[in-house]
Design a protein around this motif. Structure first.
Motif, mmCIF file in Angstrom:
data_model
loop_
_atom_site.group_PDB
_atom_site.id
_atom_site.type_symbol
_atom_site.label_atom_id
_atom_site.label_comp_id
_atom_site.label_asym_id
_atom_site.label_seq_id
_atom_site.Cartn_x
_atom_site.Cartn_y
_atom_site.Cartn_z
ATOM 1 N N THR A 65 0.856 -1.326 0.042
ATOM 2 C CA THR A 65 -0.166 -0.169 0.040
ATOM 3 C C THR A 65 0.684 1.202 -0.037
ATOM 4 N N SER A 66 0.368 2.221 -0.460
ATOM 5 C CA SER A 66 0.889 3.808 -0.548
ATOM 6 C C SER A 66 -0.135 4.668 -0.319
ATOM 7 N N GLU A 67 0.007 5.928 0.160
ATOM 8 C CA GLU A 67 -1.099 7.046 0.181
ATOM 9 C C GLU A 67 -2.438 6.473 1.008
ATOM 10 N N ASN A 68 -2.032 6.413 2.398
ATOM 11 C CA ASN A 68 -2.671 5.501 3.170
ATOM 12 C C ASN A 68 -3.703 6.562 3.939
ATOM 13 N N ASP A 69 -3.976 7.901 3.449
ATOM 14 C CA ASP A 69 -5.078 8.882 4.007
ATOM 15 C C ASP A 69 -5.164 8.711 5.199
ATOM 16 N N GLY A 70 -4.009 8.901 6.034
ATOM 17 C CA GLY A 70 -4.029 8.970 7.638
ATOM 18 C C GLY A 70 -4.248 7.829 8.148
ATOM 19 N N LYS A 71 -4.380 6.827 7.697
ATOM 20 C CA LYS A 71 -4.995 5.375 8.358
ATOM 21 C C LYS A 71 -3.550 4.853 8.903
ATOM 22 N N LEU A 76 -5.256 -0.137 7.708
ATOM 23 C CA LEU A 76 -5.300 -0.572 6.371
ATOM 24 C C LEU A 76 -5.463 -2.194 6.411
ATOM 25 N N ASP A 79 -9.176 -3.165 6.788
ATOM 26 C CA ASP A 79 -10.006 -2.754 5.917
ATOM 27 C C ASP A 79 -9.757 -3.730 4.632
ATOM 28 N N ASP A 100 2.968 -1.973 4.482
ATOM 29 C CA ASP A 100 2.914 -0.447 4.195
ATOM 30 C C ASP A 100 4.072 0.421 3.840
ATOM 31 N N ASP A 102 4.649 3.650 3.466
ATOM 32 C CA ASP A 102 4.693 4.649 4.090
ATOM 33 C C ASP A 102 5.317 4.407 5.505
#
Length: 220
Positions: A65-71, A76, A79, A100, A102
């Motif tokens: 994943t990338s661009e986790n929108d603050g999660k 993640l 979800d 992850d 990030d």
């Protein structure tokens, strides 16, 4: 009546086609959203993931994943796991490996029969050194091989505990074939070789008149 049969057959055909396509796309074992793997590495990982599923009937997925929108990484993980096992045929059995990018953290969530085979902590520890060293591909391969070894040994000793595979792609294929057969029956067979068509299907040219009978052209 025949029109109704044909309509229903086409409806069933399209329904099975949509379900098969949906299941095929949702069952992709690798989603490299963060672009961490090369094409060759993706091919190797997908083969190993599918091999694990084939040998154990336990769904498994690897996601970056990338661009986790603050999660958080845990959010993640949960979800993606819920989305991964939303398909009812998986029956609550599954393993998700998530990296992850990030946070530079990898996490694993496993539920169902796999919990009787190996713990999440053991899965993480099996190749933690590779992940910590930034060797995502090596760590992923090692983790999948570790799971495959553990699960296959467990089911060899306890074959009665192996999960049901549920509906497979071949099941959808046979359903489509049956639907086509029923539709053909509803149409009364191929009109090309039906008596009414043969009786009226004549062609005239400079060499004579020809009639299609028993799949052969016979001159009058």
């Amino acid at each position: 009546m025949k029109k109704i049969i044909i309509f229903l057959s086409l409806f069933v055909f399209l329904s099975f086609l949509i379900m098969a396509t949906s299941n095929r796309s949702s069952s992709s074992p690798l989603n490299d959203y963060a672009g961490q793997f090369t094409s060759d590495q993706k091919e190797i990982l997908e083969e190993k993931l599918r091999s694990f599923k084939y040998k154990t009937d336990i769904p498994i997925k690897l996601i970056t994943t990338s661009e986790n929108d603050g999660k958080s990484t845990e959010e993640l993980l949960n979800d993606n796991y819920d989305a991964f096992l939303s398909n009812k045929r998986f029956k609550g059995n599954g393993i998700l490996i998530l990296f992850d990018r990030d946070a530079q953290i990898h996490m694993i969530k496993a539920e169902g029969i796999i919990e009787s085979i190996v713990t999440e902590e053991e899965i993480l520890a099996s190749n933690n050194y590779a992940f910590n060293a930034g060797l995502l591909f090596s760590g992923s391969v090692g983790t999948i091989e570790f799971l495959t070894k553990k699960a296959t040994a467990y089911f060899e000793a306890n074959p009665q505990l192996r999960p049901s595979p549920g509906l497979q792609d071949t099941d959808y294929l046979w359903a489509l074939v049956l639907t086509v057969i029923v539709a053909g029956w509803g149409m009364g067979g191929s009109s090309l070789y039906s008596p009414a068509y043969q009786k009226n299907n004549t062609v005239s040219n400079d060499f004579g008149t020809y009639t299609l009978i028993n799949k052969q052209e016979i001159s009058d």
